[in-house]
Design an enzyme around this catalytic site. Structure first.
Site, PDB file in Angstrom:
ATOM      1  N   HIS A 196      44.674  41.013  39.585  1.00 32.47           N
ATOM      2  CA  HIS A 196      44.895  39.541  39.107  1.00 32.47           C
ATOM      3  C   HIS A 196      43.743  38.755  38.987  1.00 32.47           C
ATOM      4  CE1 HIS A 196      47.048  36.480  37.192  1.00 32.47           C
ATOM      5  NE2 HIS A 196      46.984  35.736  38.145  1.00 32.47           N
TER       6      HIS A 196
ATOM      7  N   HIS B  64      44.663  30.253  36.130  1.00 35.12           N
ATOM      8  CA  HIS B  64      44.688  31.641  35.636  1.00 35.12           C
ATOM      9  C   HIS B  64      46.040  31.915  34.878  1.00 35.12           C
ATOM     10  CE1 HIS B  64      47.914  32.288  39.193  1.00 35.12           C
ATOM     11  NE2 HIS B  64      47.319  31.086  39.268  1.00 35.12           N
TER      12      HIS B  64
ATOM     13  N   CYS C 138      45.412  38.461  32.284  1.00 35.32           N
ATOM     14  CA  CYS C 138      44.583  37.655  32.923  1.00 35.32           C
ATOM     15  C   CYS C 138      43.063  37.797  32.954  1.00 35.32           C
ATOM     16  CB  CYS C 138      45.360  37.468  34.438  1.00 35.32           C
ATOM     17  SG  CYS C 138      45.219  39.229  35.254  1.00 35.32           S
TER      18      CYS C 138
END
Length: 255
Positions: free
Chosen positions: A31, A43, A155
């Site tokens: 991530h 994010h 992401c």
């Protein structure tokens, strides 16, 4: 200190504008986000439990990027973000979700890029100055980054856009994400090797597969692709990207 084989860093090495990431689910995927200072990260997250991603029940277990506090209780700073979606700001602890901290590398050499066999850790593209990176991240926090898609708008795509301002204007199956590119490169290496290579034995087949994988990864990197254009974040948000013909015209002018 970031090295050739590992991008792991210590928290005191972080600087505002850094592109950071943390591995999830036993290194299945990572991530990504932009560190903005004061222990905070902006994010792009996939809504927990929503079928946007693989489009299957695996979404909520494998590809959920919603932040969580390692203690299991709501974070005193962020609150409960378990159902958060879109572009959000979290503390570093919630962003990491108990994982280690890694820094994404920019402007690496082709040799370094290929030495890091796992995608989603570096790119040949240079980064813009930190002030530009932070401006894009803060702007997208207020205005969004479109719908989440594992292969085209995830992401890592978000973080790379914040760092470079580059947008892909053609209709392709994969966006800027190195993770998605490496997945497709691996699939290509498996299915595209001609049957005649089977006669070279295991060693020959392995060499061919590695070659296809490496070539596929490097040609899909944002730093060498031809189907990219730099677009201001305000225009990205207001128009959700560029018309392909307009982008192609602008690219030809820049050449």
């Amino acid at each position: 200190m970031v090295g050739v084989l590992s991008n792991k860093i210590e928290r005191d090495e972080l600087k505002p504008g850094d592109h950071i990431y943390s591995w999830r689910h036993a290194y299945l995927y990572a991530h990504h986000g932009i560190y903005i200072g004061d222990g905070s990260v902006i994010h792009f997250t996939r809504g927990a439990g929503q079928e946007i991603g693989t489009g299957t029940v695996l979404d909520r277990f494998i590809f959920s990027s919603s932040p969580s506090n390692p203690s299991g209780s709501p974070c005193p700073r962020c609150g409960d973000q378990s159902m958060a979606e879109g572009v959000i700001s979290s503390c570093l602890e919630c962003f990491l979700s108990g994982g280690d901290l890694y820094q994404f590398q920019y402007n690496v050499s082709p040799a370094t890029f290929l030495a890091k066999a796992r995608g989603g850790t570096c790119t040949l593209a240079p980064s813009d100055p930190p002030e530009d990176v932070l401006y894009r991240a803060e702007y997208l926090l207020q205005n969004g980054f479109g719908g989440y898609n594992i292969f085209k708008n995830n992401c890592e795509d978000f973080a790379i856009y914040c760092k470079t301002g580059l947008l892909i204007f053609t209709t392709v199956s994969v966006g800027r994400s190195g993770q998605a590119a490496s997945f497709l490169a691996a699939a290509s290496a498996i299915v595209s090797s001609p049957l005649r290579f089977l006669t070279t034995g295991f060693a020959g087949l392995t060499a061919v597969g590695c070659g296809v994988y490496c070539i596929s990864r490097i040609v899909s990197d944002i730093g060498v692709r031809r189907d990219v254009i730099k677009i201001p974040v305000e225009r990205l948000v207001s128009r959700s990207g560029l018309d392909e013909d307009e982008a192609a015209t602008q690219t030809s002018k820049e050449e």
